[in-house]
Design an enzyme around this catalytic site. Structure first.
Site, PDB file in Angstrom:
ATOM      1  N   MET A 178      -8.298   2.991   9.509  1.00  0.00           N
ATOM      2  CA  MET A 178      -7.306   2.533   8.511  1.00  0.00           C
ATOM      3  C   MET A 178      -6.470   1.633   9.344  1.00  0.00           C
ATOM      4  SD  MET A 178      -6.631   3.286   4.476  1.00  0.00           S
ATOM      5  CE  MET A 178      -6.326   2.244   3.921  1.00  0.00           C
ATOM      6  N   ASP A 219       5.515  -5.308   6.016  1.00  0.00           N
ATOM      7  CA  ASP A 219       5.700  -6.725   6.373  1.00  0.00           C
ATOM      8  C   ASP A 219       5.907  -7.879   5.197  1.00  0.00           C
ATOM      9  OD1 ASP A 219       3.315  -6.735   6.534  1.00  0.00           O
ATOM     10  OD2 ASP A 219       2.927  -7.947   8.333  1.00  0.00           O
ATOM     11  N   GLY A 246       0.503  -1.150  -0.056  1.00  0.00           N
ATOM     12  CA  GLY A 246      -0.086   0.385  -0.142  1.00  0.00           C
ATOM     13  C   GLY A 246       0.929   1.522   0.048  1.00  0.00           C
ATOM     14  N   ASP A 249       0.070   2.185   8.556  1.00  0.00           N
ATOM     15  CA  ASP A 249      -0.534   0.593   9.762  1.00  0.00           C
ATOM     16  C   ASP A 249       0.589   1.220  10.947  1.00  0.00           C
ATOM     17  OD1 ASP A 249      -2.326   0.425   8.001  1.00  0.00           O
ATOM     18  OD2 ASP A 249      -1.241  -1.426   7.421  1.00  0.00           O
ATOM     19  N   THR A 281       5.000   2.662   5.917  1.00  0.00           N
ATOM     20  CA  THR A 281       3.480   2.002   6.195  1.00  0.00           C
ATOM     21  C   THR A 281       2.589   2.573   6.542  1.00  0.00           C
ATOM     22  OG1 THR A 281       2.043   0.339   6.665  1.00  0.00           O
ATOM     23  CG2 THR A 281       4.014   0.704   6.980  1.00  0.00           C
ATOM     24  N   ARG A 305      -5.496  -2.035   9.033  1.00  0.00           N
ATOM     25  CA  ARG A 305      -4.890  -3.748   8.972  1.00  0.00           C
ATOM     26  C   ARG A 305      -5.352  -4.224  10.530  1.00  0.00           C
ATOM     27  NH1 ARG A 305      -0.465  -6.550   5.842  1.00  0.00           N
ATOM     28  NH2 ARG A 305       0.715  -5.707   7.922  1.00  0.00           N
ATOM     29  N   ARG A 357       0.343  -5.915  -6.976  1.00  0.00           N
ATOM     30  CA  ARG A 357       0.735  -7.199  -6.489  1.00  0.00           C
ATOM     31  C   ARG A 357       1.151  -7.553  -7.297  1.00  0.00           C
ATOM     32  NH1 ARG A 357      -2.979  -7.528  -2.062  1.00  0.00           N
ATOM     33  NH2 ARG A 357      -4.017  -5.728  -1.107  1.00  0.00           N
ATOM     34  N   ASP A 391       2.721  -0.820  11.898  1.00  0.00           N
ATOM     35  CA  ASP A 391       2.440  -1.812  12.095  1.00  0.00           C
ATOM     36  C   ASP A 391       4.046  -2.920  12.170  1.00  0.00           C
ATOM     37  OD1 ASP A 391       2.804  -2.657   9.549  1.00  0.00           O
ATOM     38  OD2 ASP A 391       0.644  -3.961   9.291  1.00  0.00           O
ATOM     39  N   ILE A 448      -8.925   7.465   2.319  1.00  0.00           N
ATOM     40  CA  ILE A 448      -8.074   9.151   2.226  1.00  0.00           C
ATOM     41  C   ILE A 448      -6.916   9.148   3.135  1.00  0.00           C
ATOM     42  CG2 ILE A 448      -9.826   9.386   3.971  1.00  0.00           C
ATOM     43  CD1 ILE A 448     -10.628  12.614   3.125  1.00  0.00           C
TER      44      ILE A 448
END
Length: 319
Positions: free
Chosen positions: A169, A103, A11, A127, A125, A171, A72, A129, A250
């Site tokens: 968001m 990751d 992403g 996230d 990212t 994940r 992808r 994470d 967004i």
């Protein structure tokens, strides 16, 4: 090492372009040629590789998204795809690769390193994470996007005396929801790592209603479930006028914040230095404002944890 490659994968995240810029310019400063790989790992397989110049990364530090694009690649998950990617890079004389992503992207970088082709991971990212770094590139910008959006939603919630569920968001990680909830003074924050029981959320809403509170904001991490379904359950249980906002993609766009631009510049430049030093299979990160690096395989085998002290603080401040 005379030639290296750089790609963005997974992403998109604000600051990826700043990281690409840092890679290209630090490498060229040290006399190394840089090749941009377009469309991520799929670009490696298709040979979509182009030499980059200083001007290739001019005026991109402030741009969101990624000029190298992302895609992808199911084929890259196979041995044949990975071997083809390596052969394509070798045909350009590329001796090392810098991968900017999350990751999933790092798993690909680890596979290439295991096959003898050195790769360095740069965490990009929204996230946040990835273990081994306090912050990932893009998180700060996404956080500010959410905070601004929720500030505006609260204006409407106040005007119409409504409860709002805002799905963000992240994940399977709750960092974005937790930080945004604390920054926005949300009444409840629902995250995968410690999802507050539905009954507890309802009780908190009813207590607020009893003391005359006319609006509430609930931040829900997407890893917990659907904001729409959660909002329906609240309205059915409380009969409160409830609305749901799913912020969606967004959160991934927009010009990167100053922090993300600096972070991306530092981590991207460090990745080049690691390749020059002959290190492969490493990931750059930031810990206590110091740029560090970790073994990529170790990072992939570790679990990311949210700051639960912040979660408890949010509960204390939202009584």
């Amino acid at each position: 090492m005379k030639k290296i490659g750089v790609l963005t994968s997974g992403g998109d995240a604000p600051g990826m372009n700043a990281a690409v810029r840092a890679v290209v310019r630090n490498a060229m400063y040290q006399g190394i040629e840089v090749f941009g790989v377009y469309n991520g790992y799929e670009g490696l397989i298709q040979g979509n590789i182009k030499k980059m110049e200083l001007g290739s990364v001019g005026d991109i530090i402030q741009r969101g998204g990624t000029i190298l694009y992302s895609a992808r690649s199911p084929e890259f998950k196979t041995d044949e795809g990975q071997n083809k990617a390596i052969e394509n890079m070798k045909s350009f004389g590329i001796e090392g690769l810098i991968v900017i992503g999350g990751d999933g992207s790092f798993q690909g970088a680890s596979k290439l390193t295991e096959k003898g082709f050195p790769c360095i991971g740069v965490p990009g990212t929204i996230d946040n994470d990835i273990p081994g770094t306090d912050y990932t590139i893009g998180f700060d910008t996404a956080l500010n996007t959410v905070v601004t959006a929720v500030d505006k939603i609260r204006d409407t919630a106040t005007s119409h005396e409504r409860t709002y569920v805002v799905e963000v968001m992240g994940r399977d990680a709750g960092d974005l929801a937790l930080w945004a909830g604390l920054a926005n003074g949300a009444e409840s924050i629902i995250i995968p790592e410690r999802a507050e029981g539905f009954e507890s959320v309802i009780n908190k809403l009813k207590r607020g209603q009893a003391r005359g509170k006319k609006h509430s904001i609930i931040i829900l991490a997407e890893g917990v479930g659907s904001g729409v379904e959660y909002g329906k359950k609240i309205e059915e249980e409380t009969q409160m006028d409830t609305r749901v906002t799913v912020l969606g993609h967004i959160q991934r766009g927009g010009s990167p914040s100053g922090y993300d631009r600096v972070l991306a510049s530092r981590l991207g430049a460090k990745a080049v230095d690691l390749l020059i030093e002959g290190n492969g299979g490493r990931m750059t990160g930031i810990e206590n404002n110091v740029v560090v690096d970790h073994d990529l395989l170790d990072i992939l085998n570790k679990k990311h944890y949210v700051n639960m002290n912040m979660y408890e603080l949010s509960n204390q401040l939202s009584i």
